[in-house]
Enzyme design. Structure first.
Site, PDB file in Angstrom:
ATOM      1  N   GLU A 133      44.743  79.341  78.404  1.00  0.00           N
ATOM      2  CA  GLU A 133      45.449  80.578  78.778  1.00  0.00           C
ATOM      3  C   GLU A 133      45.102  81.032  80.193  1.00  0.00           C
ATOM      4  O   GLU A 133      45.972  81.474  80.942  1.00  0.00           O
ATOM      5  CB  GLU A 133      45.077  81.677  77.779  1.00  0.00           C
ATOM      6  CG  GLU A 133      45.902  82.925  77.967  1.00  0.00           C
ATOM      7  CD  GLU A 133      45.416  84.049  77.066  1.00  0.00           C
ATOM      8  OE1 GLU A 133      45.856  85.181  77.291  1.00  0.00           O
ATOM      9  OE2 GLU A 133      44.594  83.808  76.177  1.00  0.00           O
ATOM     10  N   ASP A 134      43.824  80.930  80.546  1.00  0.00           N
ATOM     11  CA  ASP A 134      43.370  81.558  81.799  1.00  0.00           C
ATOM     12  C   ASP A 134      43.047  80.599  82.937  1.00  0.00           C
ATOM     13  O   ASP A 134      42.705  81.035  84.027  1.00  0.00           O
ATOM     14  CB  ASP A 134      42.109  82.406  81.521  1.00  0.00           C
ATOM     15  CG  ASP A 134      42.403  83.568  80.588  1.00  0.00           C
ATOM     16  OD1 ASP A 134      43.575  83.927  80.464  1.00  0.00           O
ATOM     17  OD2 ASP A 134      41.456  84.097  79.979  1.00  0.00           O
TER      18      ASP A 134
END
Length: 734
Positions: free
Chosen positions: A90-91
């Protein structure tokens, strides 16, 4: 950062990693440690340039989540690795393909489940949040560990929220109380549930939280003295029996004390059970139950029990796997105190839930245990095609904070949510039994299907091949499974009526010298302002569109001059829209409460609902009923603070609603008359008889019948058929 600070931080990261391996609840093999090491190295590399709001290195968050997963939830190496990697895709620049290449398909699938909907903004509204939650639950189909890691992630976020903005703290805390705490409870992670609830209260009502916390600190010493005096009374008797045990006090959570204060409308000092006493004993599996009741006997020899407060979760464990014996007794100083009796195995299951429950099962039995648990959660996901907010509400129905236990006629035990009805029981046994339910007997007596069941009831379902669900069943059913099946059946029934309606329409148009083809169907759909061809057939099937209306259509078609202008003015419906396999609902009326009353109302300006939206009514002080959407930004606040002023509301299609009519009959009494009357009514399609009353005097009878019909056409046809019965003189609607 200086070189010294970087070195210090790196040492701390290494220390945390070693601790993670040390505290794992499950024994880790060398292969397991290799997998965790690779996940750790990958996460450190991926997050190397990230910092949390508090300023510390981001990697501390995945490690903390992995520690909760390893120690408090007690999951395996695969889950620990996935927890370390839960934010990587996600990051950071790592992709799911990288995860699969490095760690295999299972870890990649779990990480995918944990990767939130990427387009979401940080200021999510409730429906987006609900959608996110639904996505998380649907990954249960793939792997149950997704949800457990998600709970661990939420717990660590809640523990480290101090450096966040106040409005974000309140938002995350409210969401935790709304979804994650009930979910942790349902899975059997009681310690995590308690911590989530307390932290939720800390940010949503800080003054209340701090007030109760300080009062608990003040009374802590008194509690320890009290537990000591309680233990001293029973220790000797327990020792004489040669039991290996420990006695501990467990303070009740701040959240549960707050809930008691609100529910009973009392102050902190008036809440009598602020703590429970736990007796945990060593035992082999065969003697567990025997020893639990032996300890119960010793405790009740010394302290008088309250017989209504005995809870035997050993004979009937909760669906989460929780086992214990709970009793409430009058302890020293005449105070009520709850005593929980558990073996070490039961205590472990209560602390760890899912993981410990299956530690005691082996091989195939272990797999089967996980299957049963998964199936229970799966039931809640069966209606996953609806609106996301509704979905979350329905799912919450299945996160029962309380259960009841009822018996089948053969004496088998079934667990149901508190508030369940015979319909829920029927669907819990088998879908077919649920769909064919005609009535129910509870403890040998016939009861309405809306009757709320209680623990210990013996329930028998009466079925009939001709029975089928009706819309009222949705008011009686409380479990998500039953509601989903009823909705699906009602949809199928409407399609059957539409099929019959198509044939009726073909015959009626033939009499008007019109052939039913695609062009005519399109014209009819436009003429009656409908959306799909199924809408048309369904309304013909239930006689909402009658002969006169079809004659009007035919004459309008024949008047070519007017028709030419009408076709120019009227916008034709899109072809794919008309052919859609769906019966749509034209929401044109708003009704309130279970009785579906028509009341005056105003729309709220904060969310501006439109016909068809899922809504609820809020009774204001000066402006009557204000209607809000269920996903209105103010909905949670209104529902939590002013629940007593909320009134259920829903949009209906008045053309599809049934209405009640009372028919008065007069005539000459003869044998079999009542039988003939009921036969005519039951042979009339879409007529439901609610009440019948006949009186005879001197060879003349009079009667009243209450029926439910879809529209006046059906009622008119029914009155005509009743008039044809031999012996009936007058038939009229009152």
């Amino acid at each position: 950062m200086t070189v010294l600070e970087v070195e210090k931080e790196n040492k701390q990261i290494a220390r945390q990693y070693k601790e993670l391996l040390r505290i794992s609840y499950q024994t880790l093999t060398d292969e397991d440690k290799k997998l965790i090491r690779l996940a750790f190295d990958t996460a450190v590399d991926a997050h190397k340039d990230q910092r949390r709001k508090s300023g510390e290195a981001y990697i501390f968050h995945p490690i903390a989540v992995a520690k909760i997963v390893a120690q408090q939830i007690g999951l395996d190496a695969t889950a620990i690795a996935a927890a370390l990697l839960h934010d990587v895709v996600e990051d950071t620049s790592y992709t799911l393909e990288d995860m699969e290449r490095l760690f295999g398909e299972t870890v990649a699938r779990i990480v995918d489940g944990l990767t939130k909907i990427s387009q979401m903004t940080s200021e999510q509204d409730i429906s987006l949040q609900a959608e996110n939650f639904r996505k998380m639950l649907l990954t249960l189909n793939d792997d149950v560990r997704v949800i457990l890691i998600k709970i661990a992630d939420r717990l660590h976020n809640m523990q480290t929220m101090d450096s966040m903005a106040a409005h974000k703290q309140v938002k995350i805390a409210s969401e935790t109380l709304y979804i994650y705490a009930p979910l942790a409870h349902r899975i059997g992670l009681y310690n995590i549930k308690t911590e989530l609830e307390d932290l939720g209260l800390k940010y949503t009502e800080p003054n209340v939280y701090n007030d109760i916390l300080s009062k608990m600190e003040e009374t802590k010493e008194d509690q320890e003295v009290y537990i000591e005096s309680f233990s001293n009374v029973i220790k000797e008797s327990l020792d004489v029996e040669g039991l290996n045990y420990s006695i501990k006090g467990r303070p009740k959570s701040i959240f549960s004390i707050r809930r008691k204060m609100k529910a009973q409308n009392v102050s902190f000092d008036e809440v009598y059970d602020k703590f429970a006493i736990r007796i945990i004993y060593k035992s082999d599996r065969d003697n567990e139950k025997f020893l639990a009741w032996k300890i119960y006997s010793i405790v009740t020899d010394h302290f008088r029990p309250n017989p209504t407060r005995l809870r035997d979760w050993i004979s009937s464990p909760k669906t989460t796997g929780y086992e214990a014996l709970h009793i409430t007794v009058i302890g020293p100083k005449g105070r009520w105190v709850e005593v929980q009796i558990r073996s070490e195995r039961m205590h472990e299951i209560a602390e760890k839930g899912y993981a410990a429950h299956f530690k005691y099962k082996h091989g195939e039995q272990k797999e089967q245990g996980i299957e049963i648990w998964l199936n229970r959660l799966q039931e809640a996901l069966e209606n996953a095609d609806g609106n996301a907010v509704d979905f979350v509400e329905e799912f919450k129905l299945n996160l029962y904070s309380q259960e009841i236990f009822v018996f089948t006629p053969k004496g088998e035990l079934k667990s149901l949510p508190k508030g369940a009805t015979p319909l829920d029981f029927a669907f819990s046994i088998h879908t077919e039994i649920g769909l064919k339910t005609r009535g129910a007997k509870v403890n040998g007596k016939l009861v309405p299907l809306s009757r709320e069941l209680k623990s210990g009831d013996q329930v028998e379902i009466i079925t009939s091949e001709s029975s089928k669900p009706n819309a009222n069943w949705l008011d009686y059913a409380t479990s998500a499974r039953a509601r989903a099946k009823i909705k699906s059946s009602l949809k199928d029934e409407k399609k059957e009526i539409a099929e019959e309606g198509k044939e009726i329409l073909r015959r009626k148009l033939k009499q008007l010298k019109i052939t039913l083809n695609e062009s005519v169907v399109n014209d009819l759909v436009v003429y009656f302002k409908l959306k799909t061809s199924l809408d048309l057939f369904y309304r013909v099937g239930i006689s909402t569109i009658d002969n006169q209306m079809l004659k009007d259509f035919a004459s309008s078609r024949n008047n070519t001059f007017i028709n030419f202008f009408k076709s120019k003015m009227r916008k034709p419906a899109a072809q794919e829209e008309i052919n859609r396999e769906e019966i749509t609902t034209n929401y044109d009326q708003l009704v309130f409460g279970k009785e579906e009353e028509k009341l005056d109302y105003k729309f709220s300006n904060c969310c501006n609902p439109i016909p068809g939206d899922d809504v609820f009514g809020f009774i204001t002080v000066n402006e009557g009923i204000k209607v809000h959407k269920k996903n209105c930004p103010n909905a949670i606040t209104l529902q939590s603070n002013y629940a007593y002023r909320i009134i259920s509301a829903k949009w209906i299609d008045s053309t599809q609603q049934e209405f009640t009519a009372i028919i008065k009959l007069d005539g000459i009494d003869n044998l079999g008359l009542v039988s003939n009357v009921t036969k005519v009514i039951s042979n009339n399609m879409h007529v439901n008889m609610k009440n019948i009353n006949f009186e005879t005097e001197g060879g003349v009878f009079s009667g009243k019948i209450t029926v439910e019909v879809k529209n006046k056409t059906i009622l008119k046809k029914l009155l005509e058929n009743l008039k044809k019965i031999n012996g009936i003189d007058k038939v009229r609607r009152i």
